[in-house]
Design a protein around this motif. Sequence first.
Motif, mmCIF file in Angstrom:
data_model
loop_
_atom_site.group_PDB
_atom_site.id
_atom_site.type_symbol
_atom_site.label_atom_id
_atom_site.label_comp_id
_atom_site.label_asym_id
_atom_site.label_seq_id
_atom_site.Cartn_x
_atom_site.Cartn_y
_atom_site.Cartn_z
ATOM 1 N N HIS A 184 -7.237 -135.932 82.229
ATOM 2 C CA HIS A 184 -8.433 -135.332 81.650
ATOM 3 C C HIS A 184 -8.012 -134.189 80.726
ATOM 4 C CE1 HIS A 184 -12.341 -133.440 81.267
ATOM 5 N NE2 HIS A 184 -11.841 -132.315 81.748
ATOM 6 N N ILE A 185 -8.676 -134.086 79.567
ATOM 7 C CA ILE A 185 -8.420 -132.976 78.649
ATOM 8 C C ILE A 185 -9.590 -132.004 78.753
ATOM 9 C CG2 ILE A 185 -7.981 -132.283 76.261
ATOM 10 C CD1 ILE A 185 -7.013 -135.141 75.731
ATOM 11 N N GLU A 186 -9.335 -130.869 79.334
ATOM 12 C CA GLU A 186 -10.392 -129.872 79.519
ATOM 13 C C GLU A 186 -10.942 -129.432 78.164
ATOM 14 O OE1 GLU A 186 -10.982 -125.320 81.235
ATOM 15 O OE2 GLU A 186 -9.156 -126.460 81.741
ATOM 16 N N GLY A 187 -12.260 -129.477 78.028
ATOM 17 C CA GLY A 187 -12.915 -129.019 76.798
ATOM 18 C C GLY A 187 -13.069 -130.090 75.737
ATOM 19 N N PHE A 188 -12.572 -131.308 76.020
ATOM 20 C CA PHE A 188 -12.661 -132.385 75.022
ATOM 21 C C PHE A 188 -13.737 -133.375 75.433
ATOM 22 C CE2 PHE A 188 -11.193 -136.666 73.565
ATOM 23 C CZ PHE A 188 -11.457 -136.464 72.218
ATOM 24 N N ASN A 189 -14.680 -133.652 74.527
ATOM 25 C CA ASN A 189 -15.769 -134.593 74.776
ATOM 26 C C ASN A 189 -15.569 -135.806 73.880
ATOM 27 O OD1 ASN A 189 -18.186 -135.761 75.609
ATOM 28 N ND2 ASN A 189 -19.380 -134.683 74.052
ATOM 29 N N PHE A 190 -15.075 -136.893 74.466
ATOM 30 C CA PHE A 190 -14.782 -138.103 73.699
ATOM 31 C C PHE A 190 -16.057 -138.836 73.334
ATOM 32 C CE2 PHE A 190 -14.096 -142.733 73.775
ATOM 33 C CZ PHE A 190 -13.213 -142.859 72.717
ATOM 34 N N GLU A 191 -16.163 -139.266 72.072
ATOM 35 C CA GLU A 191 -17.285 -140.075 71.611
ATOM 36 C C GLU A 191 -16.727 -141.384 71.069
ATOM 37 O OE1 GLU A 191 -19.401 -137.828 68.730
ATOM 38 O OE2 GLU A 191 -20.050 -136.288 70.147
ATOM 39 N N LYS A 192 -17.138 -142.488 71.685
ATOM 40 C CA LYS A 192 -16.655 -143.806 71.293
ATOM 41 C C LYS A 192 -16.935 -144.076 69.824
ATOM 42 C CE LYS A 192 -17.124 -148.716 72.471
ATOM 43 N NZ LYS A 192 -17.821 -149.713 73.329
ATOM 44 N N GLY A 193 -15.974 -144.708 69.148
ATOM 45 C CA GLY A 193 -16.135 -145.042 67.736
ATOM 46 C C GLY A 193 -15.524 -144.025 66.802
ATOM 47 N N ASN A 194 -15.017 -142.916 67.361
ATOM 48 C CA ASN A 194 -14.386 -141.877 66.543
ATOM 49 C C ASN A 194 -12.903 -141.753 66.893
ATOM 50 O OD1 ASN A 194 -16.761 -140.785 65.112
ATOM 51 N ND2 ASN A 194 -17.433 -140.274 67.177
ATOM 52 N N THR A 235 -12.798 -138.814 62.823
ATOM 53 C CA THR A 235 -13.132 -139.822 61.815
ATOM 54 C C THR A 235 -13.824 -140.999 62.470
ATOM 55 O OG1 THR A 235 -11.147 -139.193 60.577
ATOM 56 C CG2 THR A 235 -12.233 -141.249 59.948
ATOM 57 N N HIS A 236 -15.007 -141.316 61.979
ATOM 58 C CA HIS A 236 -15.698 -142.494 62.512
ATOM 59 C C HIS A 236 -15.005 -143.745 61.997
ATOM 60 C CE1 HIS A 236 -18.930 -144.813 64.266
ATOM 61 N NE2 HIS A 236 -19.045 -145.487 63.138
ATOM 62 N N VAL A 237 -14.714 -144.672 62.901
ATOM 63 C CA VAL A 237 -13.966 -145.885 62.556
ATOM 64 C C VAL A 237 -14.934 -147.060 62.522
ATOM 65 C CG1 VAL A 237 -12.142 -147.470 63.258
ATOM 66 C CG2 VAL A 237 -11.854 -145.004 63.570
ATOM 67 N N THR A 238 -15.016 -147.708 61.375
ATOM 68 C CA THR A 238 -15.806 -148.932 61.239
ATOM 69 C C THR A 238 -14.858 -150.106 61.294
ATOM 70 O OG1 THR A 238 -17.422 -147.791 59.845
ATOM 71 C CG2 THR A 238 -17.430 -150.193 59.782
ATOM 72 N N LYS A 239 -15.023 -150.921 62.331
ATOM 73 C CA LYS A 239 -14.109 -152.042 62.524
ATOM 74 C C LYS A 239 -14.476 -153.216 61.618
ATOM 75 C CE LYS A 239 -12.873 -151.341 67.384
ATOM 76 N NZ LYS A 239 -12.889 -151.971 68.728
#
Length: 342
Positions: free
Chosen positions: A62-72, A105-109
């Motif tokens: 776990h990375i304290e303070g990091f909020n992962f958002e799928k697609g980025n 960076t938002h990644v568009t597949k």
Amino acid sequence: MKRLKSMYVFMLIMLLSTFTYGQETLKMSIKESKVPCQGVAPMECLQVKYDNQKDWQLFYDHIEGFNFEKGNRYEVSVIRTKRTGNIPADVSSYEYKLKSIISKTHVTKDKGVYDTKMVLTRLNGKTISNGEVYITLNSDTGMIGGKSGCNTFSAKYTQLPSKNQIKIDAPFGTLMACNDENMKLEQDFTNAIKDKKFKITKKQNTVHFKNSKDKTILEFTIPTQNDIWAYIGKNNWKLIMLENVGQDYGKASIKFDIATNKVSGNTGCNNFFGAYTVSGTDHIQFDGIGSTRMACLDGEANKREQKMLSFLNNKKLRFDVADQTLNFYLDDKLVMMFGIVR
């Protein structure tokens, strides 16, 4: 005086060393999707690369303070600190804390053949026209799944070093019995993909899986939006799940008129009607939804009606069509599922 000054510098160095012992700052790349992994229990892991590493690796911590958002995809700076004392066997030797997000960076597949439904149309030269075999290659989980003729199935696949080549492991799935024709098709399809390597080629909406060793050839077709909406429009859809609760919802249903982009249905208490617009390949927005005004004497029916109408009123939803179900998602959460009325 010099002696006191030297002692002061020495003590300052020792103090700083105490604070920074076992601590380092790392630059980390974080991929735009998590994947299933096995820690103490099954879980989902981030995929990361440190500095200029070539390959992605699983990150179990776990990375304290990091909020992962799928697609980025992220470039981050993290502080890694070595734990001290007696560390349990199921705990990492390090703690991670976010220092800064360098980029997001938002990644568009480009989906290609991945993450899209493909319907089997030919198997070793034989035309398959019943639509009872279809697959999806999930790029996040490394699993292939779908329907094999009678049953739903899953199998792990591995992308090989050679371009556009995969290996499919033995499939597993449900064990229902069907008519002889579908059971025979399922057996042929399962044998065709089991523990085999395939080179995949795509031309427009046609996809070929070719195995050079035994000359197995499977041909799939990727349904177009016209195909999908023709299927949606010709069927009546009954509500079978609302906000993750599956049950009999009585008359609750939805119907699409694809010629006029009109929608109608029933909430289980009142009839509703309105319009819809489709954007991209998998998003829909309902507009101008109205309904009759009969009183819902059942309190649960009234709550259900309000929930259903809230999702149909000016919200942009993602949708997909699975095995005889039409599914709607709000912020990647499944909120409504409809099944075909037979």
